[in-house]
Motif scaffolding. Structure first.
Motif, PDB file in Angstrom:
ATOM      1  N   PRO A 309      -2.292 -14.128 -17.372  1.00  6.26           N
ATOM      2  CA  PRO A 309      -1.244 -13.114 -17.568  1.00  6.26           C
ATOM      3  C   PRO A 309      -1.046 -12.682 -19.009  1.00  6.26           C
ATOM      4  CG  PRO A 309      -0.266 -15.286 -17.213  1.00  6.26           C
ATOM      5  CD  PRO A 309      -1.748 -15.429 -16.970  1.00  6.26           C
ATOM      6  N   TYR A 354      -3.470  -9.753 -24.222  1.00  7.71           N
ATOM      7  CA  TYR A 354      -2.720  -8.760 -23.453  1.00  7.71           C
ATOM      8  C   TYR A 354      -2.880  -9.140 -21.984  1.00  7.71           C
ATOM      9  CZ  TYR A 354      -7.379  -6.638 -22.914  1.00  7.71           C
ATOM     10  OH  TYR A 354      -8.706  -6.423 -22.647  1.00  7.71           O
ATOM     11  N   PRO A 355      -2.055  -8.605 -21.084  1.00  4.54           N
ATOM     12  CA  PRO A 355      -2.142  -9.007 -19.673  1.00  4.54           C
ATOM     13  C   PRO A 355      -3.548  -8.823 -19.118  1.00  4.54           C
ATOM     14  CG  PRO A 355      -0.126  -7.771 -20.044  1.00  4.54           C
ATOM     15  CD  PRO A 355      -0.908  -7.697 -21.328  1.00  4.54           C
TER      16      PRO A 355
END
Length: 370
Positions: A309, A354-355
């Motif tokens: 995530p 980042y995700p």
């Protein structure tokens, strides 16, 4: 060397309109600009790149012509919607912290200015991109180094202040245990147990206090040993991918400390990954790195990449500080200890997240060849 206008060009300028003269200079200047210039049509397809843009994207205009610009990247912090909004509203924007993540795996940080420009009486989107990641990386590294050392010194001072009375508390409980009734000893046992637990926590806060014992080793041997260890306990069915550069020479490392560093990083990744997640262990030679304020021509880059995530944006700049964690049940000590161990190897530990993608990279300088 300056460009000289010949006699024929002077004659053309005399006969041509001022509009054509302006266009001539505009064409010459755009191609020579250090700033990368990208021209897009109303569908955000590439119409033009100047030389600086081709260098920035590592692709030629011939290759990218009529391709949607955001398809060049696997991730970009500027969206199609935001670019289309500039075309529809005519309002420019400047974003000083845009990340371009390329399909090949590397990423850059740029300052982007988007505006509307007319070409052949048609509205186009003009992107001006200036790479800022090197300056940002150096200034951020200096700031983080100062803050990390200040936080570490504060924690160490506080830890010593806690550890001294804990020793006295434990000793008093042991003496009291000899004087009380047997049925009351469970209370002194509880005091001793909790004092030992707090002492262990304080020792972790103090971090590793022994300097590394350096000797020549192949970095892939350590990576493989770590891979074997984490593969044995893999309840989530994590897919481990190894992508090694076999040309990397042996380097001076402390195998135990580097192994602990990798286990800390991979352990954190496993905890946040869902079932069947992926972790890649990757090694490469990195050139022209800045490590702790020094320019390093050649270094080994050992990366741990996961598809989890991502790290919350609000703690990415402080993720290596003691007691900072992205998990509610985390102690925030693993990455702080990992950073200390890498520093002891005169290297650095960096994170880009980042995700959907988090990459921790250990940068270790290669010794100069004699």
């Amino acid at each position: 060397m300056p460009h000289h206008i010949g006699a024929m060009e002077k004659t053309l300028f005399t006969n041509n309109s001022l509009k054509e003269i302006r266009q001539f200079y505009a064409n010459q200047m755009v191609s020579q600009m250090v700033t990368a210039v990208i021209v897009l049509d109303e569908n955000l397809k590439v119409q033009y790149l100047n030389t600086a843009a081709e260098a920035l994207l590592s692709k030629s205009l011939n290759r990218l012509y009529q391709q949607k610009v955001l398809e060049v990247f696997t991730h970009c912090s500027v969206t199609d919607e935001r670019l289309q909004q500039v075309l529809s509203s005519g309002q420019d924007f400047t974003d000083s912290d845009v990340v371009f993540e390329f399909i090949e795996g590397h990423h850059i940080t740029v300052e982007v200015t988007a505006s509307v420009a007319l070409f052949n009486d048609q509205e186009h989107l003009l992107l001006e991109c200036r790479r800022i990641d090197k300056q940002k990386e150096i200034s951020l590294e200096v700031f983080q180094e100062q803050q990390w050392e200040a936080a570490r010194d504060l924690i160490r001072g506080l830890a010593h202040e806690i550890k001294n009375p804990l020793g006295g508390l434990r000793g008093a409980a042991q003496l009291l245990d000899k004087e009380i009734l047997p049925e009351q000893r469970e209370f002194t046992a509880m005091i001793i147990e909790q004092a030992d637990r707090l002492t262990n926590l304080v020792d972790q806060l103090l971090g590793p206090n022994q300097l590394p014992t350096l000797s020549l080793h192949n970095i892939h041997e350590i990576a493989e040993k770590v891979h074997q260890l984490v593969s044995l306990d893999n309840d989530k069915n994590i897919e481990f991918i190894r992508d090694y550069d076999p040309s990397i020479p042996d380097i001076e490392i402390d195998t135990e400390k580097l192994q602990q560093t990798l286990l800390n990083i991979i352990g954190n990744a496993i905890q946040v990954l869902p079932e069947n997640g992926k972790i890649k262990i990757k090694t490469r030679i990195a050139t022209n790195q800045t490590v702790n304020g020094k320019k390093i021509k050649l270094a080994v880059k050992l990366s741990i990449i996961d598809n989890g995530p991502g790290i919350p944006a609000d703690i990415q700049d402080t993720i290596f500080y003691p007691m900072v964690s992205g998990r509610s049940d985390g102690t925030g000590l693993g990455l702080s200890i990992a950073q200390t161990l890498v520093h002891q190897h005169h290297g650095k530990l960096v994170c880009h997240s980042y995700p959907g993608r988090t990459e921790f990279s250990i940068i270790l300088p290669l010794p100069k060849r004699t």
